[in-house]
Design an enzyme around this catalytic site. Structure first.
Site, PDB file in Angstrom:
ATOM      1  N   ARG A   1       0.829  -1.203   0.000  1.00  0.00           N
ATOM      2  CA  ARG A   1       0.000   0.000   0.000  1.00  0.00           C
ATOM      3  C   ARG A   1       0.867   1.259   0.000  1.00  0.00           C
ATOM      4  O   ARG A   1       0.556   2.254  -0.659  1.00  0.00           O
ATOM      5  CB  ARG A   1      -0.919   0.001   1.241  1.00  0.00           C
ATOM      6  CG  ARG A   1      -1.804   1.230   1.321  1.00  0.00           C
ATOM      7  CD  ARG A   1      -2.820   1.104   2.436  1.00  0.00           C
ATOM      8  NE  ARG A   1      -3.704   2.274   2.468  1.00  0.00           N
ATOM      9  CZ  ARG A   1      -4.783   2.359   3.235  1.00  0.00           C
ATOM     10  NH1 ARG A   1      -5.117   1.370   4.039  1.00  0.00           N
ATOM     11  NH2 ARG A   1      -5.531   3.442   3.210  1.00  0.00           N
TER      12      ARG A   1
ATOM     13  N   ASN B   1     -10.654  -4.122  -1.309  1.00  0.00           N
ATOM     14  CA  ASN B   1     -10.596  -3.027  -2.282  1.00  0.00           C
ATOM     15  C   ASN B   1      -9.634  -3.328  -3.431  1.00  0.00           C
ATOM     16  O   ASN B   1      -8.734  -4.142  -3.265  1.00  0.00           O
ATOM     17  CB  ASN B   1     -10.132  -1.742  -1.586  1.00  0.00           C
ATOM     18  CG  ASN B   1     -11.316  -0.932  -1.121  1.00  0.00           C
ATOM     19  OD1 ASN B   1     -12.365  -0.964  -1.729  1.00  0.00           O
ATOM     20  ND2 ASN B   1     -11.140  -0.181  -0.030  1.00  0.00           N
TER      21      ASN B   1
ATOM     22  N   CYS C   1     -19.646  -1.849   0.132  1.00  0.00           N
ATOM     23  CA  CYS C   1     -18.914  -0.661   0.543  1.00  0.00           C
ATOM     24  C   CYS C   1     -19.856   0.148   1.420  1.00  0.00           C
ATOM     25  O   CYS C   1     -21.024   0.310   1.094  1.00  0.00           O
ATOM     26  CB  CYS C   1     -18.475   0.143  -0.668  1.00  0.00           C
ATOM     27  SG  CYS C   1     -17.593   1.656  -0.216  1.00  0.00           S
TER      28      CYS C   1
ATOM     29  N   HIS D   1     -16.750   4.022  -5.013  1.00  0.00           N
ATOM     30  CA  HIS D   1     -15.952   5.240  -4.762  1.00  0.00           C
ATOM     31  C   HIS D   1     -16.131   6.292  -5.848  1.00  0.00           C
ATOM     32  O   HIS D   1     -15.307   7.204  -5.970  1.00  0.00           O
ATOM     33  CB  HIS D   1     -14.460   4.898  -4.536  1.00  0.00           C
ATOM     34  CG  HIS D   1     -14.228   4.282  -3.204  1.00  0.00           C
ATOM     35  ND1 HIS D   1     -12.992   4.196  -2.608  1.00  0.00           N
ATOM     36  CD2 HIS D   1     -15.097   3.714  -2.326  1.00  0.00           C
ATOM     37  CE1 HIS D   1     -13.107   3.600  -1.433  1.00  0.00           C
ATOM     38  NE2 HIS D   1     -14.371   3.284  -1.253  1.00  0.00           N
TER      39      HIS D   1
ATOM     40  N   TYR E   1     -15.134  11.003  -2.254  1.00  0.00           N
ATOM     41  CA  TYR E   1     -14.020  10.731  -3.165  1.00  0.00           C
ATOM     42  C   TYR E   1     -14.095  11.588  -4.432  1.00  0.00           C
ATOM     43  O   TYR E   1     -13.101  11.766  -5.117  1.00  0.00           O
ATOM     44  CB  TYR E   1     -14.000   9.249  -3.590  1.00  0.00           C
ATOM     45  CG  TYR E   1     -13.431   8.337  -2.545  1.00  0.00           C
ATOM     46  CD1 TYR E   1     -12.120   7.863  -2.635  1.00  0.00           C
ATOM     47  CD2 TYR E   1     -14.198   7.935  -1.459  1.00  0.00           C
ATOM     48  CE1 TYR E   1     -11.602   7.020  -1.669  1.00  0.00           C
ATOM     49  CE2 TYR E   1     -13.685   7.094  -0.489  1.00  0.00           C
ATOM     50  CZ  TYR E   1     -12.393   6.631  -0.596  1.00  0.00           C
ATOM     51  OH  TYR E   1     -11.867   5.815   0.349  1.00  0.00           O
TER      52      TYR E   1
END
Lengths: 424, 424, 424, 424
Positions: free
Chosen positions: D95, D149, D170, D200, D247
């Site tokens: 990440r 994700n 989500c 998102h 987002y």
């Protein structure tokens, strides 16, 4: 939209007019402040009778609404906010032909679909386009609320070939939605129903309660209820897993329905013709100051209700969900954008916008598509005055389809109605 | 795909097998280097006769192709590049029922559509899925070329419910395209024809020549030509402005066709049963070393040609345009993505990809949608063994539709075939 | 369409006019019998110069074509069969603003897309609708051939908001198709190419030869050819597996392109302004009797060619396949029916009908949809004079998108152009 | 579905696990009678800590739920009714790379979209397909509830390439719907909200109250409310006339967001890594018998809530309307049927069925299509291990797009993650 609404009724010599006037009288002014009603018709005698009755009804009710009447469409339209169209080209005599000739070929005689509905559309479309063009010139901002039959085909023709704000109304499916609301609400709070299909081939196909779908279980419960199961539309629902308008019976029981209609002593046109004789006599009587009692037998009621429900939603810009005939615009999968469907719309100042529907359930998808092809071909046949297209329309219709019957039937009907179409 | 192609024929006891073998013998090796042919069937007697004939035909032709045969599908499939499926569940006896029972109700008896086609599909789909699953386990990369009828429905069932590279073949429309090519090419150089529709309800609807569309004028010219106009498909084209497969006659002349079939001395099943008796006798004769002459009377020819045309396009990765049954995937407007259509595809190593088609012409749009709904409902009825879905399939079919006939007809047919379906 | 074609050129004071006249002179009369050319413009000085030159060119060529000119659009349109629109609202001064202001914000300055293209559309759409309405009144049967930029957006606005037969032309993609034809034909006989996309964001995405698709191999072969690979469009093809118009470079090299344009000594508007000064001097010279030599430097050539190719197809009703900007009508999956796309159409007496295309290839699908949303929002912003919609248009544009730049940029540009838009 | 539900948590070593366990403890048994929870993970140390905590939490709460744990996925899956997948391939170190490398190129570093989200998908898809195949073999009837994700992309990959009942969850949009319900319900009784978009990149675009649409006025009212207008999602709503997930700020403020993230002292990965150190220490402490307090700082909460809301709807077959990631199947116009969207679905025993949505509002249509193309290309890039497709994915992404950055950025990221992709 300003205060002081003006409504123009085209075809005001119709026997439906007293119902419209009664509804106008009963409307709370806050919902829809109607100040002027204009009546026009091509038949001066019928117009005269209905105008007199309308005036007496308004006066008796103590309403301040101005009634005006006259034969000149252009004059009556001037300044109209809403135009109601309820014409019948050719009158009951033409309807008689539409209902009786197909029976000779073993095919249903009916003024809203099949060969009869097609012929009614063929002679009505030019007249409706003429009216629409006059509205466009004199009152371009007006909404036209049509319930001239076949309502879906007429709506498609006018929306395609004149640039106008016309909505096609029919009391059938809204009536079924109301019936379901009454039957289901005790068990299913906050009920919503959604619809798919065409005029006189519509279906309540999804039922929601409190943010969840309950279609399947609600249908089972309705069919288990003796009283509900006795109605045509709920009885038919077991075959297609949706609640159809009862016209579906013409398709599902096509053989026995033709036999039934053939064996009736009179066509529907003849029944109504007799009934209207009494009705106009009662209406012409100066003592009649309310809606004639005999009208209850006329059938097709509820139109006035749906008409003013739609008007109030437009005037109040409420976005209310009402089942209306409109161009599809992507709502129903697989139907052309400019082909007319009968679905739940949000109705507001911009007119009627269809809610998205998605796919037609398979159980009746083939029927709907076949009738839709018939409808669109009928519009094109009327515009091009083409026998070839009229024949194709009937080739696609589920209740006709056989070329060996279509050829002679079409020739006989066009001739009977005095319609001169080219072979191409 | 490596050299040395292996082909497995499932249902090799069929009378079509000699035609396949003859085609294999005549193929130039450069186009398709077949080195091995596997024959399998559930009927050992018919398989034995056809295997013997195949061996003699290959030997006589001096070809180096290994013929293997056996009853075990799994063994025969191992290493196959192509699998040809040509099974007939229930044999000619079941076909006889499909053809004769509907006639009692005044409905066409036919093994590829209507109640007969539906029953053939209901008993064939489970068998085809069983075969497909075995292919998936033993030869997952193989292409299955299906011409088990009803080809479109079978293709839809296998493509939806097994993850396999299956193409549905039919010689009908490709044959019409070839006929048009021969008739039109002298006048219209560089001819291309495009098609739309379903198996046994297909249409050549667009004709191009040298980068311009000539459909309208080419149809007029064909209809003016006495010889061309005498063919079924060109005669029918004047009603729908496209060249249909001749099966369209079942729809356009539905009344007279039922009368015609009713009055035949024998059903098609009975005719073929007699013919096959002679054919198998000839095939079993050790002196027979080429395709039996009697096969010319069998009908349904041309399948072998289209089969190897498709194989060559896949093997050679040529992208050739061929009319095939495939999932729609957006090609035809208004049809589900996973519903099977019969349209022009580019065929290469990835299989068959439909060329975009756009809207179905209105002249026959209703028919195609109605039959498509019947087909998809038939697939679902077979998978769920559901009488309710089978009834809905027939409700949507243009040649059936009447519930009062469907109920008894469906019960009689399911019982005759020993199919136990639930009411739901 | 009768003999003796009349063409009306709107914006005839443009420097493109001599190319049009030359093309008219060179046309074989049999293909398109032009008898009258009408020239009109809002700038009398430029119109005067171009009219004089046109008369000398026609006389010198010995053609019997009547040249008429005048400032009154209505007079010049009367009886026109074709109307060519090539206007530039605001002239080169406005173009200079469109090209220079965005650069200050680090965004491409360009008159056909992005903030510059949007502003050009915002001021051009009302002018084009005014012209369209006049055509509708004076010459309703005329075809309008538009190459006023941004051609796709202008076409969408006119087709949505005026009921007219307008086609949007651009020489870009047809030029690439011709280039591919020349390069590929020796290797791939009977070549056909198909296109998808929008004006200035078009792609040749499928290549066929002799009834089979060869896209993949043809692209590989072109990229391996040194000469071909040196062209912008073929160089870019390796990234998107289709041959794009070279404008794609603005998207794929967005950073370096802005730097490049920023560092040029002059904007394109300034370059052309200087060039036009010389051009008009040459055109005004009575000794000039053919197309001025200096025009070769002007760029944007080929328009005249595509214009008359389209006219010939309409006049001759040939159905020729030509890439044109038209309402999508279902051709490209996922694009609104009334949104304009640039695709291969069959062109005949009814205008341009898009061939079905199917899905946009994924490699550039996101770009095309983003620019299409920008285009449709630009049309709506122009019609409603709405800053909110103009902002949304730029939010969707791949080369803009950042609200923190859009707010000040939009304010500066609208003010510079004197456009008064409401906040809503 | 029988009584005594078994849930298997894959990636149970995640710090989200205590929240899941707490939710399980608090569930009324009547709604969802969970009898067994299986925990599995590839990291035995983290799995051990979480298993211990889970046992203490259940025991402390006095619940009769069996906790089982082990490293073997196949063993843990056996008999599962629901599988929750919450894996993180490569852990926080990966990440960190996803968040930091793009920043060097001036592009947002983010684990759910852009280059970071793409790389997370590229390494996660093969792992998820492996898990899915094991579920298919061991527990084919189980529902997989995924919140690994990027949830939409993972869902699309698994639904396309494994034949499984997986739903992508989500908490983002359901949280906004709940926020709107609380704010609007006093004014708008019987509130329903509908959503459109992608994971998102979702939007609440339609708001209904008592059978009428109130979107426009409700948005105005919310924006006039100081408290509401202070939230990110309502502040952003004024630009797009819908309430977006926050987002959207990454797109609308793309320049300033990159600057903001660049100037943070730590990446999000580093923040969470430190936080997890403390969290696991607290979890491992035998005195911890409830959800660790420190978890409140973790972010991403609410997942457990939505997970069990979905489970209850499936178990109870309620048809509840919940926003979930599912294959589009015609719900949103213009999106492929097998591409995944995030929309309101009815959830019942068959899984999640999207309600029809219709067209994406133009205000953000381009963004949604561009990101959808990026997502689908990412799935294909992962399946084919293709650099060309990964490059095309980033070409379509609104926050990347520039080839001159994509080439070096992609090379650096693939190398950093040890992903070996072919050039093709």
């Amino acid at each position: 939209m300003r205060d002081g609404i003006t409504i123009c009724v085209v075809g005001a010599g119709s026997s439906y007019t007293p119902e419209l006037i009664e509804e106008i009288i009963n409307l709370p002014e806050r919902d829809l402040p109607i100040s002027s009603v204009r009546l026009t018709d091509v038949d001066p005698a019928r117009l005269g009778i209905m105008t007199g009755l309308a005036e007496r009804m308004v006066r008796h009710a103590g309403k301040k609404i101005v009634i005006t009447a006259g034969p000149d469409l252009r004059v009556m339209l001037d300044g109209a906010d809403f135009v109601i169209t309820q014409i019948r080209v050719g009158g009951m005599q033409a309807r008689y032909l539409d209902e009786s000739i197909p029976l000779k070929y073993g095919i249903i005689g009916q003024e809203t679909t099949g060969p009869g509905g097609m012929c009614k559309a063929l002679r009505t479309i030019p007249a409706m386009l003429e009216i629409a063009r006059t509205v466009y010139e004199v009152a371009p901002q007006a909404f036209i609320l049509n319930y001239t039959n076949p309502s879906g085909i007429i709506t498609e023709a006018v929306r395609k070939y004149a640039n106008l704000r016309l909505l096609g109304l029919c009391a059938g499916i809204p009536g079924i939605q109301e019936d379901l609301r009454q039957r289901l609400s005790p068990r299913y709070p906050d009920l919503r129903t959604y619809t798919v299909g065409l005029n006189h081939l519509g279906f309540v196909h999804r039922i929601f309660s409190e943010d969840r779908e309950v279609t399947q279980e609600a249908l089972e419960w309705l069919n288990a209820d003796t009283d509900a199961a006795a109605t045509d539309h709920i009885a038919l629902s077991q075959f297609v897993q949706a609640v159809p308008i009862s016209y579906l019976g013409y398709y599902l029981h096509r053989g026995s329905k033709v036999e039934l209609v053939k064996n009736l002593p009179q066509t529907r046109a003849q029944v109504i013709e007799e009934l209207e004789r009494d009705l106009f006599a009662e209406a012409a009587d100066p003592k009649t100051i309310t809606k004639p009692a005999i009208l209850a037998k006329r059938g097709g009621g509820g139109y006035a209700g749906i008409t003013f429900t739609v008007m109030k939603a437009i005037y109040g810009n409420t976005g209310e969900e009402i089942t209306v005939n409109v161009p599809n615009q992507g709502a129903v999968d697989g139907i052309d954008d400019d082909a007319v469907v009968e679905v739940v719309c949000t109705v507001d100042r911009r007119g009627a916008t269809p809610l998205p529907v998605g796919p037609i359930p398979l159980a009746f998808r083939g029927l709907v598509h076949a009738v839709k092809a018939y409808e669109t071909l009928t519009v094109e046949a009327a515009m091009q005055r083409s026998k070839r297209l009229a024949r194709q329309a009937l080739l696609n219709h589920p209740l006709v389809g056989d070329l060996d019957l279509i050829e002679p039937l079409l020739n006989e009907m066009l001739q009977a109605h005095g319609l001169h179409f080219s072979d191409e």
